[in-house]
Design a protein around this motif. Structure first.
Motif, mmCIF file in Angstrom:
data_model
loop_
_atom_site.group_PDB
_atom_site.id
_atom_site.type_symbol
_atom_site.label_atom_id
_atom_site.label_comp_id
_atom_site.label_asym_id
_atom_site.label_seq_id
_atom_site.Cartn_x
_atom_site.Cartn_y
_atom_site.Cartn_z
ATOM 1 N N ILE A 109 0.838 -1.193 0.000
ATOM 2 C CA ILE A 109 0.000 0.000 0.000
ATOM 3 C C ILE A 109 0.875 1.246 0.000
ATOM 4 O O ILE A 109 1.897 1.308 0.691
ATOM 5 C CB ILE A 109 -0.932 0.003 1.228
ATOM 6 C CG1 ILE A 109 -1.740 -1.304 1.290
ATOM 7 C CG2 ILE A 109 -1.861 1.208 1.205
ATOM 8 C CD1 ILE A 109 -2.571 -1.582 0.064
ATOM 9 N N ASP A 110 0.505 2.234 -0.794
ATOM 10 C CA ASP A 110 1.236 3.509 -0.921
ATOM 11 C C ASP A 110 2.631 3.337 -1.523
ATOM 12 O O ASP A 110 3.529 4.145 -1.272
ATOM 13 C CB ASP A 110 1.352 4.226 0.428
ATOM 14 C CG ASP A 110 0.003 4.691 0.950
ATOM 15 O OD1 ASP A 110 -0.903 4.961 0.123
ATOM 16 O OD2 ASP A 110 -0.155 4.786 2.179
ATOM 17 N N GLN A 111 2.812 2.278 -2.320
ATOM 18 C CA GLN A 111 4.111 2.052 -2.963
ATOM 19 C C GLN A 111 4.020 2.173 -4.486
ATOM 20 O O GLN A 111 4.852 1.621 -5.205
ATOM 21 C CB GLN A 111 4.652 0.666 -2.569
ATOM 22 C CG GLN A 111 4.865 0.499 -1.084
ATOM 23 C CD GLN A 111 5.765 1.573 -0.515
ATOM 24 O OE1 GLN A 111 6.889 1.788 -1.001
ATOM 25 N NE2 GLN A 111 5.274 2.267 0.518
ATOM 26 N N LEU A 112 3.024 2.895 -4.970
ATOM 27 C CA LEU A 112 2.814 3.131 -6.397
ATOM 28 C C LEU A 112 2.582 1.839 -7.162
ATOM 29 O O LEU A 112 2.857 1.752 -8.360
ATOM 30 C CB LEU A 112 3.982 3.925 -7.003
ATOM 31 C CG LEU A 112 4.272 5.286 -6.360
ATOM 32 C CD1 LEU A 112 5.411 5.989 -7.096
ATOM 33 C CD2 LEU A 112 3.017 6.160 -6.346
ATOM 34 N N ASP A 113 2.095 0.814 -6.450
ATOM 35 C CA ASP A 113 1.689 -0.416 -7.102
ATOM 36 C C ASP A 113 0.260 -0.228 -7.610
ATOM 37 O O ASP A 113 -0.497 0.591 -7.085
ATOM 38 C CB ASP A 113 1.747 -1.579 -6.108
ATOM 39 C CG ASP A 113 1.712 -2.931 -6.805
ATOM 40 O OD1 ASP A 113 2.249 -3.031 -7.911
ATOM 41 O OD2 ASP A 113 1.157 -3.872 -6.234
ATOM 42 N N GLY A 114 -0.129 -0.972 -8.612
ATOM 43 C CA GLY A 114 -1.427 -0.750 -9.237
ATOM 44 C C GLY A 114 -2.597 -1.023 -8.310
ATOM 45 O O GLY A 114 -2.570 -1.955 -7.518
ATOM 46 N N GLN A 115 -3.630 -0.188 -8.416
ATOM 47 C CA GLN A 115 -4.893 -0.363 -7.699
ATOM 48 C C GLN A 115 -4.690 -0.535 -6.191
ATOM 49 O O GLN A 115 -5.222 -1.468 -5.573
ATOM 50 C CB GLN A 115 -5.658 -1.564 -8.256
ATOM 51 C CG GLN A 115 -6.290 -1.302 -9.624
ATOM 52 C CD GLN A 115 -7.164 -2.451 -10.076
ATOM 53 O OE1 GLN A 115 -6.678 -3.556 -10.269
ATOM 54 N NE2 GLN A 115 -8.443 -2.195 -10.244
ATOM 55 N N THR A 116 -3.902 0.337 -5.581
ATOM 56 C CA THR A 116 -3.717 0.254 -4.132
ATOM 57 C C THR A 116 -4.095 1.570 -3.481
ATOM 58 O O THR A 116 -3.761 2.659 -3.965
ATOM 59 C CB THR A 116 -2.249 -0.069 -3.760
ATOM 60 O OG1 THR A 116 -1.397 0.987 -4.200
ATOM 61 C CG2 THR A 116 -1.797 -1.370 -4.364
ATOM 62 N N LEU A 117 -4.785 1.454 -2.384
ATOM 63 C CA LEU A 117 -5.057 2.565 -1.469
ATOM 64 C C LEU A 117 -5.373 1.934 -0.120
ATOM 65 O O LEU A 117 -5.663 0.740 -0.042
ATOM 66 C CB LEU A 117 -6.204 3.442 -1.978
ATOM 67 C CG LEU A 117 -7.565 2.819 -2.295
ATOM 68 C CD1 LEU A 117 -8.420 2.641 -1.042
ATOM 69 C CD2 LEU A 117 -8.322 3.689 -3.281
ATOM 70 N N PRO A 118 -5.325 2.684 0.968
ATOM 71 C CA PRO A 118 -5.623 2.100 2.292
ATOM 72 C C PRO A 118 -7.103 1.735 2.399
ATOM 73 O O PRO A 118 -7.952 2.606 2.555
ATOM 74 C CB PRO A 118 -5.245 3.220 3.272
ATOM 75 C CG PRO A 118 -4.353 4.140 2.502
ATOM 76 C CD PRO A 118 -4.824 4.073 1.083
ATOM 77 N N GLN A 119 -7.413 0.463 2.322
ATOM 78 C CA GLN A 119 -8.804 0.023 2.292
ATOM 79 C C GLN A 119 -9.424 -0.272 3.657
ATOM 80 O O GLN A 119 -10.632 -0.086 3.824
ATOM 81 C CB GLN A 119 -8.941 -1.209 1.375
ATOM 82 C CG GLN A 119 -8.702 -0.878 -0.081
ATOM 83 C CD GLN A 119 -8.862 -2.059 -1.022
ATOM 84 O OE1 GLN A 119 -8.469 -2.003 -2.173
ATOM 85 N NE2 GLN A 119 -9.442 -3.153 -0.551
ATOM 86 N N PRO A 120 -8.650 -0.731 4.659
ATOM 87 C CA PRO A 120 -9.281 -0.938 5.963
ATOM 88 C C PRO A 120 -9.895 0.363 6.487
ATOM 89 O O PRO A 120 -9.288 1.426 6.420
ATOM 90 C CB PRO A 120 -8.114 -1.399 6.851
ATOM 91 C CG PRO A 120 -7.138 -2.009 5.900
ATOM 92 C CD PRO A 120 -7.240 -1.180 4.654
ATOM 93 N N ASP A 121 -11.115 0.291 6.968
ATOM 94 C CA ASP A 121 -11.849 1.450 7.515
ATOM 95 C C ASP A 121 -12.158 2.513 6.467
ATOM 96 O O ASP A 121 -12.502 3.648 6.822
ATOM 97 C CB ASP A 121 -11.078 2.089 8.675
ATOM 98 C CG ASP A 121 -10.898 1.117 9.832
ATOM 99 O OD1 ASP A 121 -11.876 0.436 10.192
ATOM 100 O OD2 ASP A 121 -9.777 1.043 10.378
ATOM 101 N N ALA A 122 -12.067 2.182 5.181
ATOM 102 C CA ALA A 122 -12.339 3.183 4.143
ATOM 103 C C ALA A 122 -13.796 3.629 4.142
ATOM 104 O O ALA A 122 -14.115 4.725 3.670
ATOM 105 C CB ALA A 122 -11.974 2.612 2.762
ATOM 106 N N LEU A 123 -14.692 2.817 4.698
ATOM 107 C CA LEU A 123 -16.110 3.167 4.714
ATOM 108 C C LEU A 123 -16.521 3.871 6.011
ATOM 109 O O LEU A 123 -17.694 4.183 6.215
ATOM 110 C CB LEU A 123 -16.965 1.922 4.490
ATOM 111 C CG LEU A 123 -16.749 1.250 3.125
ATOM 112 C CD1 LEU A 123 -17.516 -0.062 3.043
ATOM 113 C CD2 LEU A 123 -17.151 2.176 1.986
#
Length: 515
Positions: A109-123
């Motif tokens: 996460i946050d390493q410029l890898d494809g389709q990544t963002l911090p997803q836990p607790d995103a809602l």
């Protein structure tokens, strides 16, 4: 055939166990192991919807119609964020959606890898529960993953979010069957009499039932478990767990051998202390315990009797054992005097050694900050308690906890009903009990915080009546004064002991127990 991803298989098995029958699935590669499993499961009907924003509302409509939980599964990245409008609507309508999002492993996460963002607790606050599953590599991680899925699926009348990190390779579908997973079931408070009666019957019909209480505690349970050892005759098959935190690690490890545990609490939360929880009963544990005790009076149970006899033996040993001058001797004398002086009181024991000694000698309710078990605040908690009652309030506390929280005495609200028994052996004595730590040269100075500090100056500064003891006679006389003497100001007895002797006496107590 199912995916070879263990967390995905645990999730799929528990979705079925908790009665999820319908799933809206969205396209993507990262979530393909989950979608594959959902489709493979004969108990779940899948509905493909390409647009995630629309998919969320599809699931909402299904749940409204069916009056049951419906799953919606998306891939990693912004796909999850597209569900937010539907989830918010479900939250305010109290509709149970199960949002399942695939994710990259956390290290990407946050390493410029494809389709990544911090997803836990995103809602955020629009879900009743949000969990992110581990990718299990050990039995304990498997238990943790199982517990997290159960916790999420036990939530009712609100959407939940289950985030599933999945490492590559993604497309190995070589597992022939889903695992048999433990389901944790919630028995809610809306049918209290029916539920309570059912649990009492379960207890009485079990071959080896045990009623165990946290805080307030079961006295002498640690020693009883020590005596029971690995004897299969003492291992329960049905544990009814009531109350809060259990101090003894030995007791917790022993009860992990049990077949199953039913926990009782008023909130319905999952506390899987013994790693074998199967049911959570939302209700008053004291009421249930009283019902079981009444039934045992009418119909004695051989396994309960067997444990009563073991506990009786331990209590007799605790009474007969005469510890040399030490912290153990101090608490034993204090509790002995409490049994003689018949007046209303409340007693707070601080964490670590103090509460462990209370587990041996106290035969009444005690207060202790064992919610998180920190060193901070034990003195302040007892002091605050003393401000709103006229009865005597006692605080038994070790030196590190006392000096850490000494500002509790820098307070204009304190009165003479507050009494402190400070056991000072110049360090955090509990660290002497940890096997292997003695090999470290930093144990005493850096871990146990060895010191040469006294409370005399603190008491003088805060107008606290100060007493001290350096031998058995002074300790006993000091405790008697602490209990009986009237004072307009708080009183403190500082009992100085030797840490090595405290350790020796404590170990000898357990050693002599087995003779």
């Amino acid at each position: 055939m199912y995916s070879n991803k263990e967390n995905v298989n645990i999730l799929t098995s528990l979705l079925v166990a908790h009665g999820i029958r319908h799933a809206v699935v969205c396209p993507g590669s990262r979530n393909s192991p989950i979608v594959h499993n959902l489709n493979e499961s004969p108990a779940i009907q899948c509905y493909p919807v390409t647009d995630e924003r629309s998919a969320g509302f599809y699931a909402l409509g299904m749940s409204q119609c069916l009056q049951e939980s419906v799953a919606v599964c998306v891939t990693s990245g912004t796909a999850l964020l597209n569900l937010a409008p539907a989830v918010a609507e479900a939250y305010y309508q109290h509709v149970p959606l199960v949002v399942i999002s695939a994710d990259r492993p956390s290290q990407w996460i946050d390493q410029l890898d494809g389709q990544t963002l911090p997803q836990p607790d995103a809602l955020g606050r629009f879900v009743g529960k949000a969990v992110s599953l581990p990718e299990p590599m050990t039995d304990e991680q498997h238990w943790y993953c199982n517990r997290l899925v159960n916790e999420a699926l036990m939530v009712r009348q609100a959407p939940v979010h289950i985030n599933v990190p999945i490492s590559e390779p993604l497309f190995d579908f070589s597992v022939s069957a889903l695992p048999e997973e433990r389901k944790i079931e919630l028995l809610p408070a809306d049918m209290p009499n029916h539920t309570m009666s059912h649990v009492v019957r379960m207890f009485m019909q079990a071959k080896r039932p045990m009623l165990i209480s946290g805080q307030p505690m079961n006295p002498n349970m640690d020693e009883a478990v020590c005596l029971a050892g690995d004897d299969e005759r003492y291992i329960p098959d049905f544990v009814l767990y009531i109350g809060g935190s259990i101090v003894s690690k030995r007791v917790k490890h022993f009860l992990r051998k049990a077949k199953e545990t039913w926990a009782v609490n008023e909130t319905g939360e999952v506390n899987d202390t013994f790693m074998n929880l199967t049911h959570v009963i939302q209700g008053d544990g004291k009421v249930l315990a009283d019902q079981i005790r009444f039934m045992l009076e009418q119909q004695p149970h051989p396994f309960v009797h067997q444990w009563d006899e073991l506990l009786k033996k331990v209590r007799q040993h605790a009474i007969a054992y005469q510890p040399a001058y030490s912290q153990m001797a101090t608490v034993k004398w204090l509790e002995h005097e409490f049994s003689i002086f018949n007046f209303p009181f409340s007693i707070h024991y601080a964490n670590s050694t103090s509460i462990r000694l209370a587990n041996i000698y106290a035969c009444h309710e005690v207060y202790c900050n064992r919610g998180v078990n920190g060193i901070d605040g034990s003195l302040s908690t007892a002091a605050g308690f003393s401000c709103v009652t006229d009865e005597k309030v006692f605080c038994v506390i070790g030196d590190l906890s006392f000096f850490y929280d000494q500002n509790a005495l820098w307070n204009q609200n304190l009165r003479g009903n507050f009494r402190i028994l400070l056991m000072n052996n110049g360090k955090g004595g509990i660290f002497n009990m940890l096997p292997g730590l003695e090999k470290s040269p930093v144990r005493d100075r850096f871990v146990a915080a060895e010191h040469h500090t006294s409370a005399a100056g603190i008491c003088q500064q805060n107008k606290i009546v100060y007493l001290k003891a350096e031998n058995m006679q002074e300790m006993q006389e000091g405790i008697d004064r602490l209990l009986q003497e009237e004072s307009e100001r708080p009183m403190l007895l500082e009992v100085f002991t030797d840490a090595a002797e405290d350790e020796r006496v404590f170990r000898d107590y357990y050693h002599s127990l087995k003779k």
